[in-house]
Design an enzyme around this catalytic site. Structure first.
Site, PDB file in Angstrom:
ATOM      1  N   GLY A   1       8.778   2.093   7.719  1.00  0.00           N
ATOM      2  CA  GLY A   1       8.621   0.763   7.146  1.00  0.00           C
ATOM      3  C   GLY A   1       7.642   0.774   5.991  1.00  0.00           C
ATOM      4  CB  THR A   2       6.797  -1.532   3.569  1.00  0.00           C
ATOM      5  OG1 THR A   2       8.088  -1.024   3.219  1.00  0.00           O
ATOM      6  CG2 THR A   2       5.965  -1.656   2.308  1.00  0.00           C
ATOM      7  CB  VAL A   3       1.478   0.129   5.016  1.00  0.00           C
ATOM      8  CG1 VAL A   3       0.082  -0.361   5.374  1.00  0.00           C
ATOM      9  CG2 VAL A   3       2.026   1.020   6.131  1.00  0.00           C
TER      10      VAL A   3
ATOM     11  CG  LEU B   1      -2.030  -1.050   1.225  1.00  0.00           C
ATOM     12  CD1 LEU B   1      -2.736  -1.094   2.569  1.00  0.00           C
ATOM     13  CD2 LEU B   1      -3.036  -0.757   0.114  1.00  0.00           C
TER      14      LEU B   1
ATOM     15  CG  ASP C   1       5.222  11.056  13.328  1.00  0.00           C
ATOM     16  OD1 ASP C   1       5.504  12.191  12.879  1.00  0.00           O
ATOM     17  OD2 ASP C   1       5.492  10.004  12.732  1.00  0.00           O
TER      18      ASP C   1
ATOM     19  CE  LYS D   1       4.474   2.229   9.779  1.00  0.00           C
ATOM     20  NZ  LYS D   1       3.991   3.594   9.724  1.00  0.00           N
TER      21      LYS D   1
END
Ligand SMILES: Nc1ncnc2c1ncn2[C@@H]1O[C@H](COP(=O)(O)OP(=O)(O)OP(=O)(O)O)[C@@H](O)[C@H]1O
Length: 379
Positions: free
Chosen positions: A21-23, A15, A243, A38
């Protein structure tokens, strides 16, 4: 190549990816439900102690439940890398949701999927590369000013609209891609920032009158109210997001807002190795002065970040803009931003007042709670 399997999940597609990181869209093989997974990769693989701490942190998050806070299902560790399974949101991040015109929204099949990727230069939230200060063009007096989407160019490449156009995303900026110097010593006064004329801006431009379209303003206000509800809820549980930024706020097909990634910043901030590797804890542009100074944080620091978001979405540019973290920090700590209404003459005065009060340097001078902000926005 994305992993095929992560714990009990089968990976379906990527996604997007950000600093941490990566989702992935993934299928829970136990229930057949789709989730957003995630996988953190900002630092070295977790040792057993850090993995236990991650599990503890996310057990707490998994107990929370609010319509405007993304639901966290579980956490785990995949080959030493922590992952987090959460509710899959079919929608857009706040920025893209508000970049789109009413026509775009109405003419697309599911109401939120954009027609095609926009040719917008996307950089990371803390990218201070060329053009980062080019957002405002001339002729503002006439109310005809145009703003390049560079004004919004603080999104990770993962935010490219391609990921919503069915194409998914591969690649994206890794933590190692950040080359900004974030040490806080030796502040130097910023050199005057060159401004390019609007005609040199690349990509789609938003005119001030587009920013002020009643339909867009309605969506902006409604989204802000929902973010306030989410913040009131997490602050009420003694938590601070740390954040908050447009890429951490998603809006689904029913225009329901979800606050994402909260709790993650604390976990990462506490893990020195991950923090140093990723340099992505609390995105600089949205960080409150006390966060920059490393002072204790409370909910009012999130309210500051909310103010930066509101300011930016109203005026087309962030309140402080600089090419280096040093410059940005100096501005955040020492200078006053231009009035929103000087950048957008026909902006909503009430919203502008709220934005300015949220970004006051002293926490005591801001709204004190998300409930107060909600009330001020509702007036
Ligand atoms: N729960 C979710 N449902 C659907 N899509 C998601 C979800 N969480 C994240 N995404 C998508 O994945 C992208 C990347 O998310 P990620 O949290 O990794 O990056 P980010 O928030 O842009 O940056 P950072 O990690 O630096 O805060 C998001 O921009 C969004 O498009």
């Amino acid at each position: 190549m994305p992993p095929k399997v992560i714990g009990p999940y089968r990976v379906l597609e990527t996604l997007g990816s950000g600093g941490a990181g990566t989702v992935y869209r993934a299928l829970d093989r136990r229930t057949n439900d789709e989730v957003a997974l995630k996988l953190l990769s900002a630092g070295p693989a977790l040792d057993a102690r850090a993995a236990r701490r991650l599990a503890r942190e996310f057990d707490t998050l998994a107990e929370l439940s609010h319509p405007n806070v993304v639901k966290v299902f579980e956490s785990g560790v995949h080959q030493g890398w922590p992952y987090l399974a959460m509710e899959l949101i079919e929608g857009l991040t706040l920025r893209h949701y508000l970049d789109m015109s009413g026509e775009d929204l109405l003419s697309t099949p599911n109401g939120l999927t954009p027609r095609s990727p926009l040719p917008v230069r996307r950089t990371a939230d803390d990218d201070f590369g060329p053009g980062s200060d080019d957002s405002v063009s001339a002729s503002q007096e006439s109310g005809e000013a145009v703003f390049g989407l560079e004004a919004f160019a603080d999104e990770a490449p993962s935010e490219d609209l391609a990921s919503f156009a069915g194409g998914g995303m591969t690649g994206g900026m890794s933590a190692a891609g950040y080359d900004s110097d974030d040490s806080y010593e030796g502040l130097a006064p910023p050199p005057p920032a060159p401004r390019r004329p609007a005609s040199e801006d690349h990509g789609r431009v938003l005119r001030v009158d587009e920013l002020n379209r009643p339909e867009r303003m309605g969506r902006l206000k409604d989204a802000m109210l929902q973010v306030c509800e989410a913040l009131a809820y997490i602050h009420g549980h003694g938590l601070v997001h740390r954040d908050l930024k447009p890429s951490n706020i998603m809006v689904d097909e029913d225009r329901q807002v979800r606050l994402m990634d909260f709790g993650l910043a604390k976990f990462l901030a506490d893990d020195v190795a991950i923090t140093e590797a990723g340099k992505m804890v609390g995105t600089y542009r949205y960080m409150a002065p006390e966060q920059i100074l490393g002072e204790p944080l409370d909910g009012r620091s999130d309210l500051y970040s909310l103010g930066v978001i509101l300011y930016e979405l109203m005026s087309g540019r962030p309140p402080f803009d600089a090419k280096t973290p040093h410059e940005l920090w100096r501005q955040v700590l020492e200078t006053e931003p231009p009035p929103v209404l000087a950048l957008n003459l026909h902006g909503d005065p009430q919203l502008a007042r709220v934005a300015h009060r949220l970004i006051r340097k002293e926490p005591d001078d801001r709204f004190q709670t998300a409930e107060e902000v909600y009330e001020a926005l509702s007036e």
